[in-house]
Motif scaffolding. Structure first.
Motif, short mmCIF file in Angstrom:
data_model
loop_
_atom_site.label_atom_id
_atom_site.label_comp_id
_atom_site.label_asym_id
_atom_site.label_seq_id
_atom_site.Cartn_x
_atom_site.Cartn_y
_atom_site.Cartn_z
N GLN A 126 12.06 -2.24 -13.13
CA GLN A 126 10.28 -2.76 -13.23
C GLN A 126 9.26 -1.47 -11.66
N PRO A 127 8.15 -1.39 -12.61
CA PRO A 127 7.67 -0.61 -12.74
C PRO A 127 7.06 -0.98 -10.40
N TYR A 128 7.10 -0.14 -9.69
CA TYR A 128 6.32 -0.77 -7.93
C TYR A 128 5.56 0.94 -7.91
N ALA A 129 4.74 -0.14 -6.69
CA ALA A 129 4.55 1.08 -5.78
C ALA A 129 4.52 0.85 -4.24
N SER A 130 4.86 1.59 -3.73
CA SER A 130 5.17 1.68 -2.14
C SER A 130 4.33 1.55 -0.95
N ILE A 131 4.06 0.65 0.07
CA ILE A 131 3.31 1.15 1.08
C ILE A 131 3.85 1.28 2.62
N GLN A 191 2.06 -9.73 9.72
CA GLN A 191 1.53 -11.44 8.24
C GLN A 191 0.19 -11.18 8.10
N LEU A 192 -1.37 -10.30 9.14
CA LEU A 192 -2.24 -10.68 8.36
C LEU A 192 -1.86 -9.47 7.07
N ILE A 193 -0.68 -8.24 6.61
CA ILE A 193 -0.63 -7.58 6.22
C ILE A 193 -0.61 -8.24 5.05
N GLN A 194 0.86 -9.13 5.19
CA GLN A 194 1.07 -10.18 4.05
C GLN A 194 0.52 -10.59 3.59
N ARG A 195 -0.19 -11.59 4.30
CA ARG A 195 -1.08 -12.44 3.23
C ARG A 195 -2.70 -11.19 3.11
N LEU A 196 -2.24 -10.35 3.28
CA LEU A 196 -3.76 -10.05 2.49
C LEU A 196 -2.78 -9.16 1.21
N PHE A 197 -1.82 -9.13 0.98
CA PHE A 197 -1.61 -8.39 -0.37
C PHE A 197 -1.06 -10.13 -1.20
N ALA A 198 -0.36 -10.91 -0.44
CA ALA A 198 -0.15 -12.08 -0.96
C ALA A 198 -1.35 -13.12 -2.25
N GLY A 199 -2.12 -12.71 -1.91
CA GLY A 199 -2.94 -13.59 -2.41
C GLY A 199 -3.26 -13.55 -4.23
N GLY A 200 -3.06 -14.28 -5.20
CA GLY A 200 -3.01 -13.82 -5.99
C GLY A 200 -1.03 -13.84 -6.58
N ILE A 242 -4.96 -1.95 -5.38
CA ILE A 242 -3.99 -1.80 -3.40
C ILE A 242 -5.13 -1.20 -2.38
N LEU A 243 -5.07 0.08 -3.04
CA LEU A 243 -6.61 0.55 -2.19
C LEU A 243 -7.52 -0.24 -1.33
N GLN A 244 -8.19 -1.05 -2.41
CA GLN A 244 -9.38 -1.89 -2.31
C GLN A 244 -8.52 -3.05 -1.50
N VAL A 245 -7.78 -3.79 -1.87
CA VAL A 245 -7.00 -4.71 -0.28
C VAL A 245 -6.94 -3.03 1.26
N LEU A 246 -6.61 -2.35 0.59
CA LEU A 246 -6.02 -1.63 2.27
C LEU A 246 -6.85 -1.16 2.98
N VAL A 262 0.30 5.16 1.08
CA VAL A 262 0.30 5.56 -1.06
C VAL A 262 1.48 5.51 -1.67
N SER A 263 1.47 4.98 -1.93
CA SER A 263 2.63 5.84 -3.04
C SER A 263 1.33 5.22 -4.05
N PRO A 264 2.10 6.81 -5.36
CA PRO A 264 1.58 6.39 -6.45
C PRO A 264 2.92 4.92 -7.44
N VAL A 265 2.28 4.41 -8.63
CA VAL A 265 2.91 3.33 -9.25
C VAL A 265 3.83 3.94 -9.70
N TYR A 266 4.67 3.97 -9.24
CA TYR A 266 6.23 4.47 -9.79
C TYR A 266 7.12 3.24 -10.98
N SER A 267 7.63 4.60 -11.70
CA SER A 267 8.56 3.26 -12.82
C SER A 267 9.90 3.12 -12.53
N GLY A 268 10.56 1.90 -12.56
CA GLY A 268 11.36 2.00 -12.40
C GLY A 268 12.93 2.73 -11.86
N GLU A 269 12.64 4.06 -12.40
CA GLU A 269 13.44 4.79 -12.86
C GLU A 269 13.72 5.81 -11.70
#
Length: 757
Positions: free
Chosen positions: A405-410, A432-441, A470-474, A493-500
């Motif tokens: 799957q495509p993914y981004a990493s921070i 825990q604060l960081i996880q809550r910010l990115f867990a919404g929706g 992602i940058l908006q949440v950050l 912050v990384s770009p959005v990578y392909s699964g490869e």
């Protein structure tokens, strides 16, 4: 009492009604599938052609965007006044001998070939008039570069000498095979596509960009599944994945088209930016076989689906009918016993209680399994990120990872401006604060949180959408931390990578981005390296000699003033925090050399202990560096001032004599004769006063001076050996490697090539 079979299969019975319902659905679905097959079979050919044209269009867009991006980045570099001035100096290098700017120009080149998304193997500056080249490994003659390191039958040194650009700025040349030839072996470099660039305003200076066409094909093409060709505007073949030549085709002016010749289809399209023609070849047999296979497969599947549906409809209806018949029989028996007995039957209540208990146990077991699976999955991702092989017993975990799957990493790095009473609690609350910010929706399965180190948090987001979200949440996180002055984050912050793209590569790229942090106590978000980033500060020979002379003077005001000027220069250049660390470490190392020359062994231990560990890990301001350097240099200056007043005259004479005559053939007997002392007495007093043998001190002095001379690549190693007092070059090489762990040639290649001059 057993119910008669005829009553079970009566017209209005449950079994007959279920079978008629299933048969109606099967007939409807079979009719729909048959109609779809008859209708779509005529459209398959057009769809195959459209897919090929669409795939080629995407390939063309990728190549055109890449060529445009490469040209824009090169234009941005060549429009720099500093770049133009440096090229002008290097155009007359044999006259002005300005080797000090080589590292700066190489750093500018690295912004291009160091970018993994440009697929550039090397950026070579060719100075035609001077007949030499400058590339990532350093200076070379034109003959050596294109005869040894980048040799190709199509692109010899004479070929490049004969090239002219006329009114062109950029010229893309056909790809060719290159090899690297050394004394003992020949190493293939694969196919490279040279791009010749005119270094305006210099007519005799060219830039030569070596593109990797295989990686371009892998990034934008279909990785060699179909033959692929690129031709320039004049019809010259630039790159091909097949050995077979192209037939004569009538290529369109601007639109895409296709043409069948023999057993092959040729799909071609002209790029709007470059004017290149891109051709993709597909076998006719592959399309025809696909059509026949699809028709046969659909027919077989339709027949099998109808038969299997009929069979399972009968079995399902029968199996559903039988328990109901048994239940009816049981009800009949209960009814025959009287209505009172019907209410006294406890089996249904027992079944309900048992099912409730079973479901409750299942929920508990499922929650426990989910928790343990989450821990095991985090364990597997941590091993993937750090490239640690999983235990063979845990090989099934590979299927649980979002590997395609495509993914981004921070990557978050936590630092404190002042260590709180309970740093672990602060760290846990922030994670825990960081996880809550990115867990919404976001579903839980679409994000993974890892902690590679105590002060690092890695967040993997799968199917993350655009990077802007992602940058908006950050940005929200950055605003929340703006009021928290006791800690700050560095966020890569990384770009959005392909699964490869491997997780290990993403983690490495983020770790490199963390070094781009600027020196302050604020939360910073880093998305990509800054093209205008200040060059890393290294203690060059000239800076080292200047600091050494200032330290020898013992003037605290002069030395600290010099330190203040260098720190201010780094701050004005918007240098990274890593640049400040490098500068501080270089000052400490130079102070150590001065202490050794001043014969102050007790201070050498202090300087070594000051550099042990991570002394700069918590620094976030130039004031902290100045305070640390002041505390480091003040005792050194005091000791030098004190030593200049109380130094032993015999030792002073020996040290000064060796400093002036180390390049001559001298030994202990010669120096002893100068002082009218016996060699044995001088050896013992020298050891007693300095803590080191005479020969060891002389060899150390010679090797340190040799390191400075090796920075000039025009001087031969044999000549340097003579200059520092070694008559035999083999003895020099042996002593140099014993002292530094490298041969002189290896030392020069490493430190001149990495801008440690």
């Amino acid at each position: 009492m057993k119910r008669p079979l005829t009553s079970q299969f009566a017209r209005n019975g449950l079994f007959v009604r279920l079978m008629l319902s299933f048969l109606s659905i099967i007939l409807l679905l079979a009719s729909f599938n048959l109609f779809s097959h008859l209708y779509l079979s005529g459209k398959v050919y057009q769809e195959v052609v459209r897919q090929n044209e669409q795939a080629l269009n995407q390939t063309v867009e990728g190549y055109e965007n890449h060529f445009r991006l490469t040209q824009n980045m090169i234009l941005a570099l060549t429009q720099s006044d500093t770049w133009t001035a440096n090229l002008g100096i290097l155009s007359h290098l044999k006259e002005n001998r300005r080797y000090d700017i080589l590292s700066e120009v190489k750093s500018d080149l690295m912004t291009l070939y160091g970018n993994p998304f440009l697929h550039i193997e090397n950026f070579i500056l060719y100075f035609k008039a001077e007949d030499y080249v400058l590339e990532k490994e350093g200076l070379s003659s034109t003959s050596d570069m294109f005869g040894k390191y980048y040799y190709s039958q199509e692109y010899t040194a004479d070929f490049w000498r004969s090239q002219t650009m006329d009114n062109q700025y950029l010229k893309v040349m056909p790809a060719a095979s290159f090899t690297e030839t050394t004394m003992n072996s020949t190493r293939p470099l694969g196919q490279l596509m040279p791009v010749l660039i005119k270094a305006i305003p210099y007519e005799e200076v060219y830039g030569l960009v070596m593109l990797n066409p295989q990686r371009l094909e892998k990034a934008y093409g279909d990785a060699g599944k179909n033959p692929f060709y690129i031709m320039d505007a004049q019809g010259r073949l630039l790159f091909s994945t097949a050995e077979k030549a192209l037939p004569a085709l009538e290529y369109p002016v601007s639109t895409s088209s296709h043409e069948r010749i023999g057993d092959q289809y040729y799909f071609y399209e002209k790029g709007a930016q470059t004017g290149f023609t891109y051709v993709r070849v597909t076998e006719v047999a592959a399309i025809a076989t696909g059509l026949r296979g699809m028709r046969l497969l659909l027919a077989v599947l339709l027949t099998a689906a109808v038969l299997v549906s009929l069979l399972f409809s009968f079995l399902f209806s029968f199996r559903l009918n039988q328990p109901l018949q048994r239940l009816i029989a049981a009800l009949d028996r209960t009814t025959g016993s009287g209505p009172g007995k019907l209410s006294s039957v406890k089996e249904f209540a027992i079944i309900g209680d048992r099912l409730s208990s079973i479901l409750e146990n299942n929920r508990f077991i499922q929650n426990d399994l989910n928790h343990k699976n989450s821990l095991v999955r985090q364990y597997a991702y941590t091993h993937k990120v750090k490239n640690i092989p999983l235990n063979a017993k845990l090989g099934d975990l590979e299927d649980a990872l979002h590997s395609e799957q495509p993914y981004a990493s921070i990557l978050f790095k936590l630092s404190f401006t002042g260590l709180p009473e309970e740093p672990e609690q602060h760290t846990l609350a922030l994670w825990q604060l960081i996880q809550r910010l990115f867990a919404g929706g976001r579903a839980e399965s679409e994000s993974v949180v890892l902690q590679p180190e105590q002060d690092l948090l890695l967040l993997l987001l799968f199917n993350p959408g655009p990077q802007s979200g992602i940058l908006q949440v950050l940005g929200t996180l950055q605003e929340l931390l703006a009021e928290e002055h006791s800690l700050y984050l560095t966020i890569a912050v990384s770009p959005v990578y392909s699964g490869e793209t491997p997780f290990t590569d993403a983690y490495h790229n983020l770790s490199v981005l963390l070094t781009e942090r600027r020196l302050n106590g604020e939360t910073q978000i880093i998305v990509e390296p800054r093209a205008s980033s200040a060059k890393a500060f290294h203690m060059k020979v000239t800076y080292g000699e200047e600091l050494h002379n200032l330290l020898q003077s013992g003037s605290e005001e002069a030395v600290l003033g010099w330190v203040d000027r260098q720190l201010e220069q780094l701050r004005n250049k918007d240098a990274t925090a890593e640049d400040f660390r490098t500068f501080a470490r270089g000052v400490a190392e130079q102070a150590g050399k001065t202490v050794m020359k001043q014969n102050l062994p007790e201070l050498e231990v202090g300087l070594l202990s000051a550099l042990s560990g991570e002394p700069f890990a918590a620094f976030y301001s130039t004031g902290q560096y100045r305070e640390w350097l002041t505390g480091l240099l003040t005792p050194v200056l005091a000791a030098i001032r004190s030593g200049s007043e109380t130094r032993d005259p015999v030792i002073s004479f020996v040290l000064e004599y060796l400093d002036k005559h180390y390049g001559e053939d001298i030994n202990l007997n010669i120096v002893a004769d100068k002082l009218n002392l016996t060699s044995g007495y001088l050896s013992s007093i020298f050891k007693e006063k300095t803590g080191i043998n005479f020969s060891e001190y002389l060899n150390t002095l010679r090797i340190e001076r040799a390191k400075e001379l090796l920075m000039n690549i025009d001087q031969r190693i044999q000549d340097i050996a003579l200059q520092v007092g070694y008559q035999n070059v083999n003895s020099f090489i042996r002593m140099f490697k014993r002292s530094s762990g490298l041969t002189p040639g290896e030392y020069r290649k490493r430190y001149v090539g990495e801008d440690h001059s």
